[in-house]
Design an enzyme around this catalytic site. Structure first.
Site, mmCIF file in Angstrom:
data_model
loop_
_atom_site.group_PDB
_atom_site.id
_atom_site.type_symbol
_atom_site.label_atom_id
_atom_site.label_comp_id
_atom_site.label_asym_id
_atom_site.label_seq_id
_atom_site.Cartn_x
_atom_site.Cartn_y
_atom_site.Cartn_z
ATOM 1 N N GLU A 152 -5.685 -4.196 6.092
ATOM 2 C CA GLU A 152 -5.778 -2.897 5.430
ATOM 3 C C GLU A 152 -4.779 -2.780 4.275
ATOM 4 O O GLU A 152 -3.861 -1.957 4.292
ATOM 5 C CB GLU A 152 -5.582 -1.773 6.446
ATOM 6 C CG GLU A 152 -6.650 -1.768 7.533
ATOM 7 C CD GLU A 152 -6.528 -0.630 8.524
ATOM 8 O OE1 GLU A 152 -7.540 -0.264 9.139
ATOM 9 O OE2 GLU A 152 -5.397 -0.106 8.697
ATOM 10 N N GLU A 314 -13.429 -3.088 12.150
ATOM 11 C CA GLU A 314 -12.970 -2.173 13.192
ATOM 12 C C GLU A 314 -13.948 -1.008 13.268
ATOM 13 O O GLU A 314 -14.061 -0.226 12.322
ATOM 14 C CB GLU A 314 -11.558 -1.656 12.892
ATOM 15 C CG GLU A 314 -10.500 -2.747 12.814
ATOM 16 C CD GLU A 314 -9.124 -2.205 12.469
ATOM 17 O OE1 GLU A 314 -8.933 -0.965 12.558
ATOM 18 O OE2 GLU A 314 -8.243 -2.999 12.097
#
EC number: 3.2.1.23
Length: 680
Positions: A152, A314
């Protein structure tokens, strides 16, 4: 437009797993149950730097070697994460220069994650070393198929103000402009005597008395942050390509101040996204009853603009929250399955749930996984096992197929970044984006997001009957030429207030609004005002339908017709500009350009859609209520019910649901959070 894909004929379903968090006695049973649930792939290691390098220069791979060998015995494939999102304490303590800092210079300290900066030569040295050691060690492991770079990028913060960042920014500006004279012109430094006379005077923006830095400098700062993050990712991608050439490379996220399109084109096999639909109810509480988790479809469309087929690294599987923030309730029965098919409907060909088991310690002890702390069966396990069984049967029918849309929302990074700081433009963008998405959803019209880039071609745009470029404040000559050709060639282009008055530097052009868009719009802006509680947005009315009402919002521009082919479609009915033009339509070449001197409300969007005639792909075979989303991938139609109540569908032609095998005709009920997957 990128054509990258995952290159697999079967759908890959999996989960994120942290063997370092659990007793080794649990591993075998965990991997066995994953396989039984239909999982084929597992992500590991993205936060495990201390496990791989417990001390400076001492490497240990035995824990993950055993974990990967156990996964391989159960037939599972592995995605290795490079652990650079979480530098070990020995590194940050010994070399505090690797830490990030706030704009005011306060340094972030060890204790969370992503507290480093991309610019530090010391941090880059240590990142290069750990990634190379891992790539070489696992390049031949039979379970490993790919790598996730970092985790991320630009999450937690996308501001970087360490000493190393200031130095790197100075080098970046010198490369961009070559001379201080050119930099001073680009940043308009003659204003308020900000002119630079030595490169050592150039810094990233720093605190000012009114917290209002130079906006042109700030725009370049965001460009630098993106370039710097991509440079950091390139460091790792190049190593993996060299030392593990048979593995693919991706990274996950969709965070601010990062050109994901450029990064993917240059570095990745495909893009990965992290999908947590319940974030939408936190960010936009006023729309919980109208969009709720359905709003996440637009974020998935953003991901699809980067990679037509992508990975969801995710996928939310349980209630979410850290110990002090982001509280999200448990998904209701059926929601986790619904969100899975939401991701798949929008282009995911690989999907991993976060996470296998809820952590018992640390910041994310409330960010729940599929299994609870007690490790006993629960409804989430049963629901996701159902998904695994379903995709085992039909996944190959979906994989590789492209999303179908006849209308697209245009974006570009210049306007995204410039609007972050522009209080006149930012609310316009959010209001219009929300209105267009909601109206299109209610009409069951799938939509793409398309980013205007240097590589964008006319053919890329001509795939769509209509384009919405709602508030292109910055409009370059190159993009204007492309849009001009699109409209002339027969396309429909729809634009809104504050279009086209800035150049690429963020400086205002000394020409009438809407600047470079004036030719195809056929109008200029005669007057304008920001609207607020004391200056309310004016009412308006359509001129072609018995004077029916039309609402405006946030900003009002008064339009003046400049072309014989332009016509006024709506006029204001209140305020001092009552009776003057609010909305125009211009015939230009073979196409049409619309211009609304306001933010788009849902009412305005519905009115325009009524008049441009874009049909839902549901027409002729099914009638759907507003609660249901329709998405099309190739010959596969997804019908997704976001309501907690059952809804009625009316099938005008008999169809078969691939998930259940049921034959559907005429009136059929779709259960709360229910999903139908239909091949047509």
């Amino acid at each position: 437009m990128s054509t990258k894909s995952l290159g697999s004929d079967s759908f890959q379903l999996g989960v994120c797993y942290y063997p370092e968090h659990w007793s080794e006695q649990l591993w075998d049973d965990d991997f066995r149950r994953m396989k039984e649930m239909g999982f084929s792939i597992v992500r590991v290691a993205e936060f495990a730097w201390t496990i791989f390098e417990p001390e400076d220069g001492r490497f240990a791979f035995d824990l993950f070697d055993r974990a990967l060998d156990t996964a391989h015995r159960h037939g599972l494939k592995i995605i290795m994460g490079t652990p650079t999102a979480t530098p070990p304490a020995w590194l940050t303590h010994r070399y505090p220069e690797v830490l990030n800092a706030r704009p005011d210079g306060v340094v972030y300290r060890h204790g969370q994650r992503r507290h480093y900066n991309y610019s530090s030569p010391v941090y880059r040295f240590y990142c290069e070393r750990i990634v190379r050691r891992m790539a070489r060690h696992y390049s031949e492991h039979p379970a490993v198929v790919g790598w996730q770079i970092d985790n991320e990028l630009n999450c937690e913060t996308n501001d970087f103000h360490s000493d190393a960042d200031h130095i790197a920014f100075r080098q970046w500006t010198r490369k961009q402009y070559g001379t201080l004279d050119k930099l001073n012109v680009a940043w308009g430094t003659v204003f308020w005597s900000q002119t630079y006379t030595d490169w050592e005077q150039v810094f990233l923006t720093r605190p000012t008395p009114s917290n209002s830095p130079n906006p042109h400098q700030l725009l370049d700062e965001k460009r630098f942050i993106s370039d710097n993050a991509i440079s950091f990712a390139r460091l790792q991608a190049d190593i993996i390509r060299e030392d593990a050439p048979n593995h693919w490379v991706t990274t996950n996220g969709l965070f601010g101040r990062l050109d994901n399109h450029e990064m993917t084109d240059e570095l990745l096999n495909f893009f990965s996204y992290d999908s947590y639909p319940q974030f939408s109810s936190l960010e936009d509480p006023d729309h919980r009853e109208s969009l709720r988790d359905r709003k996440w479809s637009l974020s998935l469309s953003e991901s699809r603009s980067v990679s037509p087929q992508f990975c969801v690294m995710e996928q939310q599987s349980g209630p979410g929250g850290w110990v002090n923030q982001m509280e999200m309730p448990a998904p209701r029965p059926g929601q986790a399955r619904l969100w899975t098919y939401q991701s798949i409907a929008h282009g995911a060909d690989m999907l991993l749930y976060f996470r296998w088991r809820t952590a018992t310690m640390g910041t994310e002890i409330y960010w729940h996984g599929i299994n609870d702390y007690h490790n006993r069966p629960n409804r989430r396990v049963r629901e996701i096992a159902q998904v695994g069984e379903e995709l085992g049967r039909i996944g190959s029918l979906i994989t590789g197929k492209s999303f179908q849309a006849s209308i697209a929302l245009l974006e570009d990074y210049d306007n995204v970044w410039d609007s972050e700081f522009d209080v006149w433009v930012r609310p316009l963008r959010w209001k219009s984006r929300d209105s267009w998405h909601k109206a299109l959803q209610e009409r069951h019209i799938p939509v793409d997001v398309v980013y205007m880039r240097e590589s964008t071609t006319l053919e890329d745009l001509q795939r769509y009957e209509a384009l919405v470029y709602a508030h292109a404040t910055i409009l370059t000559t190159e993009r204007a030429a492309l849009l001009d050709a699109y409209v002339k060639g027969g396309g429909t282009l729809i634009m809104g207030a504050r279009t086209g008055y800035k150049d690429q530097r963020g400086q205002c052009r000394m020409i009438p609004f809407p600047g470079l868009a004036a030719d195809w719009c056929g109008i200029t802006v005669e007057d304008f005002t920001l609207c607020n509680a004391n200056y309310p947005a004016a009412g308006a009315q359509w001129n072609d339908s018995g004077l029916s009402p039309l609402s405006t919002a946030i900003f009002n521009e008064v339009l003046s017709v400049e072309s014989e082919t332009a016509e006024i479609m709506a006029t204001y009915t209140s305020e001092y500009y009552s009776g003057q033009a609010a909305l125009s339509r211009n015939r230009y070449g073979q196409g049409t350009a619309w211009y609304l001197g306001s933010a788009f409300t849902e009412e305005a969007v519905h009115g325009i859609l009524d008049r441009i005639g874009i049909a839902s792909p549901a027409e002729g075979w099914v009638e759907l209520p507003k609660q249901v989303e329709l998405a099309i991938r190739g010959d596969i139609a997804f019908l997704l019910n976001y309501s907690q109540e059952p809804v009625q569908l009316n099938f005008l032609q008999p169809v078969t649901d691939l998930l259940s095998g049921n034959r559907l005709s005429e009136l059929s009920e779709l259960s709360p959070y229910g999903v139908l997957v239909i091949q047509r």
